[in-house]
Structures are given as C-alpha cells and as structure tokens.
Design an enzyme around this catalytic site. Structure first.
Site, PDB file in Angstrom:
ATOM      1  N   HIS A  53     -55.352   0.866 -90.078  1.00  0.00           N
ATOM      2  CA  HIS A  53     -56.027   0.967 -88.790  1.00  0.00           C
ATOM      3  C   HIS A  53     -57.251   1.881 -88.943  1.00  0.00           C
ATOM      4  CE1 HIS A  53     -56.504   3.263 -84.895  1.00  0.00           C
ATOM      5  NE2 HIS A  53     -56.658   2.016 -84.485  1.00  0.00           N
ATOM      6  N   HIS A 126     -65.729   5.614 -85.889  1.00  0.00           N
ATOM      7  CA  HIS A 126     -64.564   5.920 -85.048  1.00  0.00           C
ATOM      8  C   HIS A 126     -64.847   7.276 -84.409  1.00  0.00           C
ATOM      9  CE1 HIS A 126     -59.998   6.616 -84.414  1.00  0.00           C
ATOM     10  NE2 HIS A 126     -60.473   5.831 -83.458  1.00  0.00           N
TER      11      HIS A 126
END
Length: 325
Positions: A53, A126
């Site tokens: 992820h 991110h």
C-alpha cells in the site's frame, strides 16, 4: 579455550541465521516460479498475493509542498518547517525501496502519482511528493523483472493529482514503451502459466478513464476500512467478505489511517509505530484466510511497512493450503 569455543559457536550460529535469511529472501524473490504446479494454472485472481500500500512512500521529500490532507495543506505556507516533518511521519508508509519490496515478495503495488508545478517530471506522493520520479521508480522495477523473468507484478496507478490530460497521455505512453511486450492485455485475468507462455510480467491498472488502451486495465477494487483501529479494519474486511468477492483481481487493505480525531496522536506518534503495534492482530486475520474461487476467498492483501515481518510469507503460504481449486 572455553571462551574461544563459545565465540566460535556464536559465529557459527550467526552464520547459519544469516544463510537462513538469505535463503528465505531468495525464496520470496521468486515465490511465483516456485509455486506448486496446480497454482500456476489458475487465474491470478484466485491466488493469495502480497501487496504494498502506498508502495513508493518511503522517499518523501520534506522540501516539497504538502499535497494532503487538505487541512494541513492550507497551513503549509505559514508553518511548513513545523508541519512537513509531521506529515512525513504519517505519510511514510514503507521503509524498503521498490527492489527490496520485490525481493520481499510483494507483487501488487499501489502507485499514486502527482504533477509538480515547478517540474516537468511526475512524482509519487503520499502527503508529500517523493524524491523519486515515476520514471526512476519504474526503471528500477523493470530492471528487477529482467532478473526474475517468471515473476508477475500488478501495478495500480491511481489517486492522480495536479495532472493534465497531456501528462496522462505522456505517462501511459512511457509505461507502454518502457514495459513493451511484458504488458499483459486486458480483460481476462491470466494464470501464471499464461503469463509465462506469452512473456507477460506486468498487469497495468490505470484508474483514469480518459485514457483507453488494450493494455490498460481498469481500476482494481480496493477494500479500504479508512480506520485507525485494527479491530475495526478486520471487522470491515469480514463484512466485505460476507458481501462476496468482486470479479477479477481485488485487494483487501490491512493499512491503518489517521482519522483526524486525535491531534495529539498525530503530533507525537508515527504511522509506523501504530502499524507495527497492530500487525500481530492483522497477521492473525491473514492466517485465517484462503484464496480460491469461493465467495468469501481473498486475493491480494496489501499493507504498510511490508518486508519487516512475516507479512508476505504468511500470505504466500495461504496458497499451499487446500483452497478447492
């Protein structure tokens, strides 16, 4: 002499442990090619596959502007020195690079891409942008595939930010030219045997429907609990399983998230601290799963900070159980 023998024994034990770890790493690096033959003949959607992820969130750049979350982004210009290190603590979802993740058995990669106003390059992100460009990351991955020709990866490009239509076209053209005949065309999910016979090593999912191409797979369903409590994550995944598995490839996400309700936790802790504390419980759930064609079976299982525990090994071992295939 006694001390000498003791030291020799310690050295021998350390050498054996080192050899064991090296053998395990090599096994995980080529786990698909080492599968029992019956598992090489079923669709990849019926295998248990370890996934990463936010796969590239190991090289976040505190010198870059904040992209998310929105509340923090709005304050970035005034409080960047204070805020960016905090965003990095919660944005860093991996601590191994792409080659190390591949060596650790990962075969699904969650890849989030953003444009940068001051650069012609595209970056992963991110919270913050990565220091590594998309082209650099994919070049490293392609090189690894060249050394492990029977391993197949699933690349899921999604969550695009600050990208124009031209940039989408440029990116997909780069990926097609870069991976060439390694790209598996859609839509039927192949088996490993199918891939090996055709030389395919990459399934490329691209979650932007403005770009259509025979080698670009649609979005891969991702079960995301959006919760910071591992018990709630497990409860969510079990509820999803009761509804039945999606068609084709799909992901069960074991990743935790910061829910924004505990600001003190956000300021003092990190995603890694929270994730590692939760892993024993999450891995207990993994060991109870099984892949296959049944309604409640699993496929790809993705997590954060992969490669630091038995995450990949536990998932891969599910394929050795009798799954009815």
């Amino acid at each position: 002499m006694g001390n000498s023998l003791t030291q020799k024994g310690i050295c021998t034990t350390e050498k054996l442990d080192k050899n064991k770890k090296m053998a395990e790493t090599e096994s995980l690096a080529d786990w698909m090619s080492n599968l029992n033959e019956k598992f090489t003949k079923i669709p990849l959607s019926q295998l248990a596959i370890p996934g990463s992820h936010d796969a590239m969130a190991y090289s976040l750049d505190t010198n870059s502007s904040v992209l998310e979350p929105k509340k923090i982004k709005a304050l970035d210009k005034m409080f960047s020195t204070f805020l960016r290190p905090i965003v990095k603590k919660w944005g860093t979802a991996q601590d191994k690079n792409i080659s190390e993740q591949l060596d650790a058995g990962m075969r699904y990669f969650d890849l989030r891409v953003a444009g940068k106003p001051e650069s012609s390059d595209l970056f992963f992100y991110h919270g913050l942008y990565t220091t590594m460009t998309v082209k650099e990351g994919m070049t490293e991955l392609e090189k690894w595939l060249g050394q492990h020709t029977k391993e197949v990866v699933i690349l899921a490009f999604s969550h695009f930010k600050e990208m124009s239509a031209d940039q989408h076209t440029d990116l997909t053209n780069f990926l097609k030219v870069h991976f060439k005949t390694k790209l598996c065309p859609k839509p039927q999910v192949p088996s490993l045997k199918d891939c090996w016979e055709s030389g395919y090593q990459v399934i490329l999912s691209y979650d932007n429907r403005s770009v259509d191409d025979p080698v670009l797979w649609p979005q891969i369903k991702y079960w995301w609990a959006d919760n910071s409590d591992p018990n709630e994550v497990i409860s969510y995944l079990n509820n999803q399983k009761q509804k039945g598995k999606p068609e084709g490839l799909f992901v069960a996400g074991l990743n935790l998230t910061f829910d924004g309700n505990d600001m003190l936790l956000y300021l003092t802790k990190s995603l890694k601290e929270k994730t590692m504390k939760a892993y024993p419980l999450l891995l207990d759930w993994v060991k109870e799963q099984r892949p296959g064609s049944d309604k409640d079976s699993v496929n790809i299982i993705a997590g954060d900070f992969v490669g630091v525990n038995s995450f990949a090994k536990d998932i891969i071992q599910l394929n050795n159980a009798d799954n009815g295939s």
